[in-house]
Design an enzyme around this catalytic site. Structure first.
Site, PDB file in Angstrom:
ATOM      1  N   HIS A 133       0.811  -1.207   0.000  1.00  0.00           N
ATOM      2  CA  HIS A 133       0.000   0.000   0.000  1.00  0.00           C
ATOM      3  C   HIS A 133       0.850   1.265   0.000  1.00  0.00           C
ATOM      4  O   HIS A 133       0.501   2.253  -0.634  1.00  0.00           O
ATOM      5  CB  HIS A 133      -0.918  -0.014   1.226  1.00  0.00           C
ATOM      6  CG  HIS A 133      -2.069   0.930   1.111  1.00  0.00           C
ATOM      7  ND1 HIS A 133      -3.249   0.592   0.492  1.00  0.00           N
ATOM      8  CD2 HIS A 133      -2.219   2.212   1.519  1.00  0.00           C
ATOM      9  CE1 HIS A 133      -4.084   1.627   0.531  1.00  0.00           C
ATOM     10  NE2 HIS A 133      -3.489   2.616   1.155  1.00  0.00           N
ATOM     11  N   GLU A 193      -8.489   6.721  -5.092  1.00  0.00           N
ATOM     12  CA  GLU A 193      -7.863   5.682  -4.268  1.00  0.00           C
ATOM     13  C   GLU A 193      -8.860   4.568  -3.993  1.00  0.00           C
ATOM     14  O   GLU A 193     -10.069   4.748  -4.118  1.00  0.00           O
ATOM     15  CB  GLU A 193      -7.357   6.268  -2.938  1.00  0.00           C
ATOM     16  CG  GLU A 193      -6.030   6.993  -3.066  1.00  0.00           C
ATOM     17  CD  GLU A 193      -5.223   6.953  -1.789  1.00  0.00           C
ATOM     18  OE1 GLU A 193      -5.821   6.738  -0.722  1.00  0.00           O
ATOM     19  OE2 GLU A 193      -4.001   7.146  -1.856  1.00  0.00           O
ATOM     20  N   HIS A 200     -10.547   1.587  -1.432  1.00  0.00           N
ATOM     21  CA  HIS A 200     -10.810   1.153  -0.058  1.00  0.00           C
ATOM     22  C   HIS A 200     -11.534  -0.186  -0.130  1.00  0.00           C
ATOM     23  O   HIS A 200     -12.585  -0.393   0.477  1.00  0.00           O
ATOM     24  CB  HIS A 200     -11.613   2.210   0.709  1.00  0.00           C
ATOM     25  CG  HIS A 200     -10.888   2.696   1.926  1.00  0.00           C
ATOM     26  ND1 HIS A 200     -11.473   2.850   3.150  1.00  0.00           N
ATOM     27  CD2 HIS A 200      -9.589   3.039   2.113  1.00  0.00           C
ATOM     28  CE1 HIS A 200     -10.580   3.273   4.030  1.00  0.00           C
ATOM     29  NE2 HIS A 200      -9.429   3.391   3.425  1.00  0.00           N
ATOM     30  N   HIS A 237     -10.541  -3.611   0.591  1.00  0.00           N
ATOM     31  CA  HIS A 237     -10.531  -4.567   1.702  1.00  0.00           C
ATOM     32  C   HIS A 237     -11.374  -4.079   2.886  1.00  0.00           C
ATOM     33  O   HIS A 237     -12.210  -4.819   3.408  1.00  0.00           O
ATOM     34  CB  HIS A 237      -9.086  -4.846   2.147  1.00  0.00           C
ATOM     35  CG  HIS A 237      -8.286  -5.636   1.166  1.00  0.00           C
ATOM     36  ND1 HIS A 237      -7.903  -5.132  -0.058  1.00  0.00           N
ATOM     37  CD2 HIS A 237      -7.792  -6.894   1.228  1.00  0.00           C
ATOM     38  CE1 HIS A 237      -7.206  -6.056  -0.709  1.00  0.00           C
ATOM     39  NE2 HIS A 237      -7.127  -7.136   0.052  1.00  0.00           N
ATOM     40  N   ASP A 255      -1.457  14.628   4.949  1.00  0.00           N
ATOM     41  CA  ASP A 255      -2.533  13.831   5.523  1.00  0.00           C
ATOM     42  C   ASP A 255      -1.963  12.587   6.191  1.00  0.00           C
ATOM     43  O   ASP A 255      -1.020  11.984   5.686  1.00  0.00           O
ATOM     44  CB  ASP A 255      -3.494  13.436   4.391  1.00  0.00           C
ATOM     45  CG  ASP A 255      -4.458  12.337   4.790  1.00  0.00           C
ATOM     46  OD1 ASP A 255      -4.978  12.404   5.913  1.00  0.00           O
ATOM     47  OD2 ASP A 255      -4.678  11.430   3.972  1.00  0.00           O
ATOM     48  N   ASP A 278      -5.720   7.182 -11.743  1.00  0.00           N
ATOM     49  CA  ASP A 278      -6.137   5.786 -11.907  1.00  0.00           C
ATOM     50  C   ASP A 278      -6.135   5.049 -10.584  1.00  0.00           C
ATOM     51  O   ASP A 278      -5.534   5.489  -9.611  1.00  0.00           O
ATOM     52  CB  ASP A 278      -5.249   5.047 -12.925  1.00  0.00           C
ATOM     53  CG  ASP A 278      -3.781   5.051 -12.541  1.00  0.00           C
ATOM     54  OD1 ASP A 278      -3.471   4.980 -11.336  1.00  0.00           O
ATOM     55  OD2 ASP A 278      -2.925   5.127 -13.442  1.00  0.00           O
ATOM     56  N   GLY A 311      -2.587   8.593  -8.676  1.00  0.00           N
ATOM     57  CA  GLY A 311      -3.172   7.258  -8.775  1.00  0.00           C
ATOM     58  C   GLY A 311      -2.874   6.395  -7.570  1.00  0.00           C
ATOM     59  O   GLY A 311      -2.292   6.837  -6.575  1.00  0.00           O
TER      60      GLY A 311
END
Length: 731
Positions: free
Chosen positions: A50, A94, A96, A98, A274, A498, A535
């Site tokens: 990740h 992005e 999410h 899982h 962030d 992407d 992406g």
């Protein structure tokens, strides 16, 4: 040093952290000693798929990232393009996936929260969200169908709950259904913001002695191991992973956004980041890395909302709504004052150093000391083996079923993929703010930028069936379709972000799919001059060894001086077909429904035809336009007529009756005034694009060749099928 590793359990500890023995030896070499548990956790997070893109970065190299309008390409929180008159659009997408499968509401909600922070961290006020979500078939009474109706309901509620509370409109996206997503749904979130070009902020921490300030929510244990969890596949027994999913608070996010945007009007800070995946770990190391500096952090000063938290937990928590700021020395109190005004925590937790290391202290004791450059630059780069999948040999030669076109049409128009998704998008507030101008939900969404009177078009697209039968061409086709969806609104496509969703990278066949898809994106973006500016990669999207179809989701952003809405404007208009229709059914909805398989040869790709189509679609003679994609001309006409509340009478020249369902690329239908016929045909001839006058608008029926349906009946099916499925009135 505290928090030492029990060497007797080293194998178990490494497995838990998704690190190999080789990784551990590399860490020992970097540190010049054995790591403690906190340091191991930090390496684990920074070297996860990740955060480090270790399995994908060797194939991501070479993406086109530059154009005269690109201000910031990949490498920051979000990409930035010039939209004229000193204004910029900031955007990113992005995954999410899982978390949304484990806990659909919070997984989707925090996906929206995270992407919003990526945008406003850059100094831009978010003005639009899109989402691309994928599930297994939601029809029927099976346990699987029930599960996916539940997952869809939860994901939509999470997206709506977060976006609506923050006050950012969700104005479009796409929803698709394939059996391959039965054990691993996809939830991709996109956000776009607007700001002056001279007010863009970057993630950096420089200037020895400058304070590092933590702002936002307090840190808890939620989300622990989230980045590492996203680097693993689902298997039986993973229901207990709920603690790895963060819990979001959109009201805090709104306050955090307003505080940050107020802060950006001052000259108090150097940089901001962030706290996304891997929380305080990734934000601190990335800020230091971009500046070639070091940081000294005092973790006992981090605001906590749980008792007895350890340095390990502070560094790896993925609690939401948090930021890390590098301020100018002497301005600490002014920064803190702004956040306190909004009721948010704000504490100085460290300072910038020139050591090139991140040093962590806990009640006066140094508990971690890691050099920045190696942990960022020496993350494993795994050019994993690739192998063309065996299944491709079996699916090339396929016979296209001959189904009566009327029967085929009546079945296809009821497919969940085709019918209107108002049940989904009406849960989203699309009109909050003052910028949304096109809410018809056909092809792409449009925003008005009041600061410069420009229009921004955006669309999220990917035909995963195309990508399954040919990952390279399928990925290229996704770029083309996303662009075409923007172009039909009279807006020129400019750049993409992407979200590359694939299965287990340890499988050479999956890595071949990934490599090929990257090549397709590179080729299409280069040829169409739509660079990649940001992406995300999401791997390990599989359950019990069964991976999802390759799904390289593409979000295209375009800029125009004007726009046209989706619906047909008048009765009696001429309808032209632009582009060439061939008997191309590879990866088509027709073949899936009537042949029971995803197979065949990918439709032809011709970038010159696509570019000519985009150019023609900018012409003022066109009153409205509709992209042709899933389900071919017949399904495009059906959608267009239903949304416009106008009949269509069309006669298309095709080789075979079923070709009205062909999914040939680079096509659109356009509406022209009868008096503009000659002039429009001259324009088409000059552009060198194939055109055909196929009929007129008006009447109370939709007719395409030998297919016919009453307009009111069609509208009832189009607008009411999806809510009936979700209410279990259709099973």
């Amino acid at each position: 040093m505290a928090f030492e590793i029990n060497k007797e359990n080293l194998d178990e500890i490494l497995e838990k952290h998704k690190l190999t023995k080789e990784d551990y030896e590399h860490i020992v070499k970097i540190l010049g000693r054995e790591p403690n548990l906190t340091e191991l956790g930090i390496f684990s997070a920074m070297w996860s798929e990740h955060c480090s893109y270790k399995s994908s970065k060797c194939y991501l190299k070479g993406f086109p990232t530059k154009a005269p309008w690109v201000i910031q390409g990949p490498g920051e929180n979000a990409g930035v393009i010039d939209i004229g008159d000193g204004m910029a659009a900031v955007f990113k997408m992005e995954s999410h996936n899982h978390p949304s499968f484990i806990e659909p509401y919070q997984g989707a909600a925090t996906g929206v929260g995270g992407i919003l922070r990526d945008v406003f961290t850059m100094g831009a006020r978010p003005v639009a969200n899109l989402n691309a979500i994928r599930f297994a078939d939601i029809r029927g009474n099976s346990e699987l169908s029930k599960l996916h109706r539940h997952l869809l309901s939860g994901v939509v509620a999470g997206i709506a709950g977060y976006g609506n509370c923050v006050g950012v409109p969700t104005i479009g996206g796409e929803t698709a259904f394939e059996d391959c997503y039965k054990g691993n749904i996809l939830v991709n979130a996109f956000a776009l913001g607007i700001c002056p070009q001279d007010e863009i902020f970057y993630a950096k921490a420089e200037g020895v002695g400058n304070p590092v300030i933590y702002v936002g929510s307090k840190t808890g244990r939620d989300g622990l191991g989230g980045a590492v969890m996203s680097s693993d596949s689902f298997k039986e027994g993973d229901e207990d992973q709920r603690p790895t999913v963060q819990v979001g608070d959109p009201f805090t996010e709104k306050l955090l956004m307003e505080a940050c945007l107020e802060l950006f009007k001052t000259d108090y800070i150097i940089g901001i980041q962030d706290m996304g995946a891997a929380g305080l770990t990734s934000s601190s190391f990335e800020m230091a890395s971009k500046s070639g500096s070091g940081l000294r952090l005092y973790l006992d000063k981090v605001p906590a909302r749980e008792e007895g938290m350890t340095p390990y937990e502070f560094m790896l928590s993925e609690s939401q709504e948090r930021m890390l700021i590098c301020a100018k020395k002497g301005y600490e109190e002014k920064v803190i004052e702004i956040f306190k005004k909004y009721g948010l925590d704000a504490e100085v937790i460290g300072e910038v150093t020139d050591t090139g290391r991140v040093e962590l202290f806990w009640h006066g004791e140094k508990v971690a000391d890691i050099p920045v450059a190696p942990i960022v630059d020496e993350a494993p780069e795994l050019c994993r083996p690739v192998k063309e999948p065996e299944y491709l040999k079996e699916i090339k030669d396929v016979e296209i079923p001959k189904v009566n076109p009327q029967e085929a049409f009546e079945k296809l128009i009821k497919e969940p993929e085709v019918v209107d998704k108002a049940w989904i998008y009406e849960q989203y507030d699309s009109m909050v703010g003052t910028s949304t101008v096109d809410t018809k939900r056909l092809d792409s969404s449009v925003l008005w930028v009041k600061e410069n009177n420009k229009f921004i078009g955006m669309s999220a697209d990917c035909n995963a069936r195309f990508c399954y039968i040919d990952p390279k061409k399928g990925a290229a086709a996704a770029v083309m379709e996303a662009g075409r969806n923007v172009a039909v609104k009279k807006i020129m496509p400019k750049a993409i972000t992407d979200c590359l969703n694939f299965g287990n990278p340890e499988n050479p066949e999956i890595m071949w799919q990934f490599k090929e898809a990257c090549e397709g994106i590179k080729e299409a973006c280069r040829e169409l001059v739509t660079p990649v500016v940001s992406g995300n990669v999401s791997l390990y999207n599989e359950n019990e060894g069964e991976g999802v179809f390759p799904t390289p989701e593409i979000a295209m952003v375009g800029v125009g001086d004007d726009y046209r809405s989706s619906e047909i404007k008048k009765d009696g208009s001429l309808i032209y077909l632009l582009g060439e229709t061939k008997p191309e059914f590879g990866g088509s909805l027709y073949l899936k429904v009537f042949g029971g398989k995803v197979a065949g040869t990918h439709p032809e790709i011709d970038y010159e035809k696509e570019k000519k189509l985009w150019q023609i679609l900018q012409n003022d003679l066109i009153l409205s336009a509709k992209d042709i994609s899933t389900g071919g001309i017949a399904i495009a006409a059906y959608k267009w007529a239903c949304v416009s509340n106008k009949g269509l009478d069309l006669e298309v020249d095709v080789e075979n009756p079923e070709d009205i369902f062909s999914e040939s690329l680079s096509r659109a239908m356009v509406e022209i005034r009868p008096e503009d016929k000659e002039e429009f045909e001259k324009v088409c001839k000059k552009a060198g694009i194939k055109y055909e006058l196929i009929g007129r608008s008006g009447g109370d029926k939709i007719k395409i060749n030998e297919v016919e349906i009453d307009l009111n009946k069609a509208k009832d099916i189009y607008f009411n099928t999806f809510p009936k499925i979700m209410k279990e009135e259709i099973l």
